[in-house]
Design a protein around this motif. Sequence first.
Motif, PDB file in Angstrom:
ATOM      1  N   TYR A 121      61.886 -58.647  76.329  1.00 15.36           N
ATOM      2  CA  TYR A 121      61.192 -59.897  76.607  1.00 15.36           C
ATOM      3  C   TYR A 121      59.951 -59.745  77.481  1.00 15.36           C
ATOM      4  O   TYR A 121      59.084 -60.618  77.468  1.00 15.36           O
ATOM      5  CB  TYR A 121      62.168 -60.877  77.277  1.00 15.36           C
ATOM      6  N   PHE A 122      59.846 -58.656  78.222  1.00 15.70           N
ATOM      7  CA  PHE A 122      58.671 -58.407  79.064  1.00 15.70           C
ATOM      8  C   PHE A 122      58.720 -56.945  79.503  1.00 15.70           C
ATOM      9  O   PHE A 122      59.771 -56.301  79.416  1.00 15.70           O
ATOM     10  CB  PHE A 122      58.637 -59.338  80.283  1.00 15.70           C
ATOM     11  N   PRO A 123      57.603 -56.387  79.969  1.00 15.01           N
ATOM     12  CA  PRO A 123      57.610 -54.994  80.395  1.00 15.01           C
ATOM     13  C   PRO A 123      58.598 -54.752  81.530  1.00 15.01           C
ATOM     14  O   PRO A 123      58.656 -55.509  82.505  1.00 15.01           O
ATOM     15  CB  PRO A 123      56.172 -54.764  80.863  1.00 15.01           C
ATOM     16  N   ALA A 124      59.392 -53.705  81.391  1.00 17.46           N
ATOM     17  CA  ALA A 124      60.355 -53.294  82.408  1.00 17.46           C
ATOM     18  C   ALA A 124      60.568 -51.793  82.269  1.00 17.46           C
ATOM     19  O   ALA A 124      60.297 -51.203  81.217  1.00 17.46           O
ATOM     20  CB  ALA A 124      61.669 -54.048  82.260  1.00 17.46           C
ATOM     21  N   ARG A 224      55.281 -65.200  80.412  1.00 17.85           N
ATOM     22  CA  ARG A 224      56.051 -64.016  80.807  1.00 17.85           C
ATOM     23  C   ARG A 224      56.869 -64.292  82.066  1.00 17.85           C
ATOM     24  O   ARG A 224      57.995 -63.798  82.217  1.00 17.85           O
ATOM     25  CB  ARG A 224      55.102 -62.843  81.013  1.00 17.85           C
ATOM     26  N   HIS A 225      56.317 -65.104  82.959  1.00 16.05           N
ATOM     27  CA  HIS A 225      57.051 -65.450  84.172  1.00 16.05           C
ATOM     28  C   HIS A 225      58.296 -66.276  83.840  1.00 16.05           C
ATOM     29  O   HIS A 225      59.360 -66.084  84.445  1.00 16.05           O
ATOM     30  CB  HIS A 225      56.138 -66.222  85.122  1.00 16.05           C
ATOM     31  N   LEU A 226      58.192 -67.172  82.876  1.00 18.63           N
ATOM     32  CA  LEU A 226      59.357 -67.975  82.477  1.00 18.63           C
ATOM     33  C   LEU A 226      60.447 -67.095  81.874  1.00 18.63           C
ATOM     34  O   LEU A 226      61.639 -67.306  82.126  1.00 18.63           O
ATOM     35  CB  LEU A 226      58.932 -69.065  81.492  1.00 18.63           C
ATOM     36  N   TRP A 227      60.043 -66.100  81.076  1.00 18.14           N
ATOM     37  CA  TRP A 227      61.040 -65.154  80.540  1.00 18.14           C
ATOM     38  C   TRP A 227      61.704 -64.374  81.675  1.00 18.14           C
ATOM     39  O   TRP A 227      62.915 -64.118  81.658  1.00 18.14           O
ATOM     40  CB  TRP A 227      60.377 -64.195  79.558  1.00 18.14           C
ATOM     41  N   PHE A 228      60.901 -63.982  82.662  1.00 20.83           N
ATOM     42  CA  PHE A 228      61.422 -63.256  83.828  1.00 20.83           C
ATOM     43  C   PHE A 228      62.463 -64.104  84.566  1.00 20.83           C
ATOM     44  O   PHE A 228      63.539 -63.612  84.938  1.00 20.83           O
ATOM     45  CB  PHE A 228      60.253 -62.900  84.743  1.00 20.83           C
ATOM     46  N   LEU A 229      62.164 -65.381  84.778  1.00 20.56           N
ATOM     47  CA  LEU A 229      63.107 -66.275  85.452  1.00 20.56           C
ATOM     48  C   LEU A 229      64.365 -66.482  84.619  1.00 20.56           C
ATOM     49  O   LEU A 229      65.480 -66.510  85.157  1.00 20.56           O
ATOM     50  CB  LEU A 229      62.437 -67.623  85.738  1.00 20.56           C
ATOM     51  N   ALA A 230      64.189 -66.644  83.308  1.00 20.07           N
ATOM     52  CA  ALA A 230      65.352 -66.834  82.439  1.00 20.07           C
ATOM     53  C   ALA A 230      66.264 -65.612  82.488  1.00 20.07           C
ATOM     54  O   ALA A 230      67.499 -65.744  82.586  1.00 20.07           O
ATOM     55  CB  ALA A 230      64.888 -67.112  81.011  1.00 20.07           C
ATOM     56  N   PHE A 231      65.676 -64.429  82.414  1.00 17.94           N
ATOM     57  CA  PHE A 231      66.467 -63.201  82.513  1.00 17.94           C
ATOM     58  C   PHE A 231      67.209 -63.132  83.832  1.00 17.94           C
ATOM     59  O   PHE A 231      68.411 -62.837  83.884  1.00 17.94           O
ATOM     60  CB  PHE A 231      65.551 -61.982  82.349  1.00 17.94           C
ATOM     61  N   ASN A 259      51.519 -60.627  86.562  1.00 14.18           N
ATOM     62  CA  ASN A 259      52.731 -60.469  85.771  1.00 14.18           C
ATOM     63  C   ASN A 259      53.867 -59.997  86.659  1.00 14.18           C
ATOM     64  O   ASN A 259      53.725 -59.001  87.365  1.00 14.18           O
ATOM     65  CB  ASN A 259      52.513 -59.438  84.656  1.00 14.18           C
ATOM     66  N   PRO A 260      55.024 -60.675  86.640  1.00 13.17           N
ATOM     67  CA  PRO A 260      56.177 -60.201  87.414  1.00 13.17           C
ATOM     68  C   PRO A 260      56.882 -59.057  86.685  1.00 13.17           C
ATOM     69  O   PRO A 260      57.004 -59.059  85.451  1.00 13.17           O
ATOM     70  CB  PRO A 260      57.073 -61.437  87.493  1.00 13.17           C
ATOM     71  N   ILE A 261      57.332 -58.069  87.451  1.00 10.18           N
ATOM     72  CA  ILE A 261      58.014 -56.900  86.895  1.00 10.18           C
ATOM     73  C   ILE A 261      59.302 -56.699  87.680  1.00 10.18           C
ATOM     74  O   ILE A 261      59.265 -56.641  88.916  1.00 10.18           O
ATOM     75  CB  ILE A 261      57.125 -55.647  87.001  1.00 10.18           C
ATOM     76  N   PRO A 262      60.455 -56.595  87.024  1.00 11.95           N
ATOM     77  CA  PRO A 262      61.711 -56.455  87.767  1.00 11.95           C
ATOM     78  C   PRO A 262      61.877 -55.062  88.350  1.00 11.95           C
ATOM     79  O   PRO A 262      61.293 -54.091  87.876  1.00 11.95           O
ATOM     80  CB  PRO A 262      62.774 -56.727  86.702  1.00 11.95           C
ATOM     81  N   TRP A 263      62.705 -54.973  89.383  1.00 10.88           N
ATOM     82  CA  TRP A 263      63.027 -53.680  89.991  1.00 10.88           C
ATOM     83  C   TRP A 263      64.413 -53.749  90.611  1.00 10.88           C
ATOM     84  O   TRP A 263      64.850 -54.818  91.052  1.00 10.88           O
ATOM     85  CB  TRP A 263      61.990 -53.301  91.044  1.00 10.88           C
ATOM     86  N   ASP A 264      65.124 -52.629  90.598  1.00 10.44           N
ATOM     87  CA  ASP A 264      66.404 -52.493  91.286  1.00 10.44           C
ATOM     88  C   ASP A 264      67.442 -53.457  90.708  1.00 10.44           C
ATOM     89  O   ASP A 264      67.858 -54.413  91.357  1.00 10.44           O
ATOM     90  CB  ASP A 264      66.221 -52.736  92.785  1.00 10.44           C
ATOM     91  N   LEU A 265      67.888 -53.160  89.503  1.00 12.20           N
ATOM     92  CA  LEU A 265      68.815 -54.049  88.789  1.00 12.20           C
ATOM     93  C   LEU A 265      70.266 -53.619  88.917  1.00 12.20           C
ATOM     94  O   LEU A 265      71.110 -54.065  88.137  1.00 12.20           O
ATOM     95  CB  LEU A 265      68.426 -54.106  87.305  1.00 12.20           C
ATOM     96  N   ASN A 266      70.594 -52.795  89.908  1.00 14.74           N
ATOM     97  CA  ASN A 266      71.961 -52.288  90.007  1.00 14.74           C
ATOM     98  C   ASN A 266      72.975 -53.378  90.341  1.00 14.74           C
ATOM     99  O   ASN A 266      74.174 -53.211  90.134  1.00 14.74           O
ATOM    100  CB  ASN A 266      72.056 -51.179  91.059  1.00 14.74           C
ATOM    101  N   GLU A 267      72.480 -54.515  90.867  1.00 13.15           N
ATOM    102  CA  GLU A 267      73.395 -55.592  91.206  1.00 13.15           C
ATOM    103  C   GLU A 267      73.225 -56.835  90.334  1.00 13.15           C
ATOM    104  O   GLU A 267      73.658 -57.924  90.697  1.00 13.15           O
ATOM    105  CB  GLU A 267      73.256 -55.972  92.670  1.00 13.15           C
ATOM    106  N   CYS A 268      72.578 -56.651  89.161  1.00 21.80           N
ATOM    107  CA  CYS A 268      72.553 -57.771  88.218  1.00 21.80           C
ATOM    108  C   CYS A 268      73.946 -57.927  87.600  1.00 21.80           C
ATOM    109  O   CYS A 268      74.879 -57.165  87.916  1.00 21.80           O
ATOM    110  CB  CYS A 268      71.486 -57.572  87.148  1.00 21.80           C
ATOM    111  N   PHE A 269      74.123 -58.891  86.751  1.00 18.54           N
ATOM    112  CA  PHE A 269      75.458 -59.258  86.232  1.00 18.54           C
ATOM    113  C   PHE A 269      76.382 -59.683  87.375  1.00 18.54           C
ATOM    114  O   PHE A 269      77.578 -59.410  87.373  1.00 18.54           O
ATOM    115  CB  PHE A 269      76.089 -58.126  85.428  1.00 18.54           C
ATOM    116  N   GLY A 270      75.792 -60.332  88.403  1.00 18.26           N
ATOM    117  CA  GLY A 270      76.583 -60.897  89.468  1.00 18.26           C
ATOM    118  C   GLY A 270      77.084 -59.934  90.517  1.00 18.26           C
ATOM    119  O   GLY A 270      78.017 -60.246  91.251  1.00 18.26           O
TER     120      GLY A 270
END
Length: 274
Positions: A121-124, A224-231, A259-270
């Motif tokens: 959905y966006f660059p990561a 792209r920011h809306l996709w980032f927030l949705a993710f 453009n927002p870019i995510p980082w450090d996703l080790n604690e996603c999925f709650g």
Amino acid sequence: MVFLMAGGQDFYDINTINTIEIEFEQTNWDYLLDQMAMAGNDERLTGSVIINGQEFDSVGIRYKGNSSYNPNQIKNPFNVKLDYIIDDQKLDGYGTLKLSNGFKDPTMIREVVGYEIARNYFPASLANYANVYVNGTHMGLYTSVQDVDKLFMRTSYGGDEGARIKGETDGPSGSVWQYFGQDSASYDSYYKLESDFGWAELIDFLDTLSNQTGQVENVLNVDRHLWFLAFSNLFVNLDGPINNPQNYYIFEDYNGQRNPIPWDLNECFGGFTN
């Protein structure tokens, strides 16, 4: 410019578990890295690294991370800079390797799966795994995540000339993208420049968001920011800017949009429960 290849395939191939062997001359390497981490000045210990049988000399290594780093634990995350001393010493074009220790993720899959989904959905960043050894001792399986550097910008946005800024953790919660006036010192606790410039561009961006709302689309890639927030919401990535002023980048592309870019996703999925 020299690009060293690993086995004829990209280092971040999702189906590959790389082998990274770090060698220090010093037997007290852990103590030295702890002292550098305590000093907080990004100083590195020089060593050699063998990646899938390919040797790299004069590599700069330091511990990385905030919560994931602890001087009392054996398995700490590494930041490995291949071109620390030898200019353009890279692996498949990558100059810096980020190796995460699976902090608060016993499954070891949150981060890799998170990036795999986000890239639809966006660059990561790209991400896979690596078995890491230091001076012959197996430190364990690590998550290997692509650095958000100039190469990332070129491959994701077609250029690396824009300002690149990282959201930091020193500011209080609720401070994401707030405007505090024209003095760049007011933003030191919230942002870190990853490019050679960017304070004026950042302040202009925040000023527009707060005071010129009709011009927002000129400075922000809204779609792209809306996709980032949705993710971030759908995959409960609470250790990021929807909940904490940290673990994200913003990059100004050739259209002048951030453009927002995510980082450090080790604690996603709650996984983030603070």
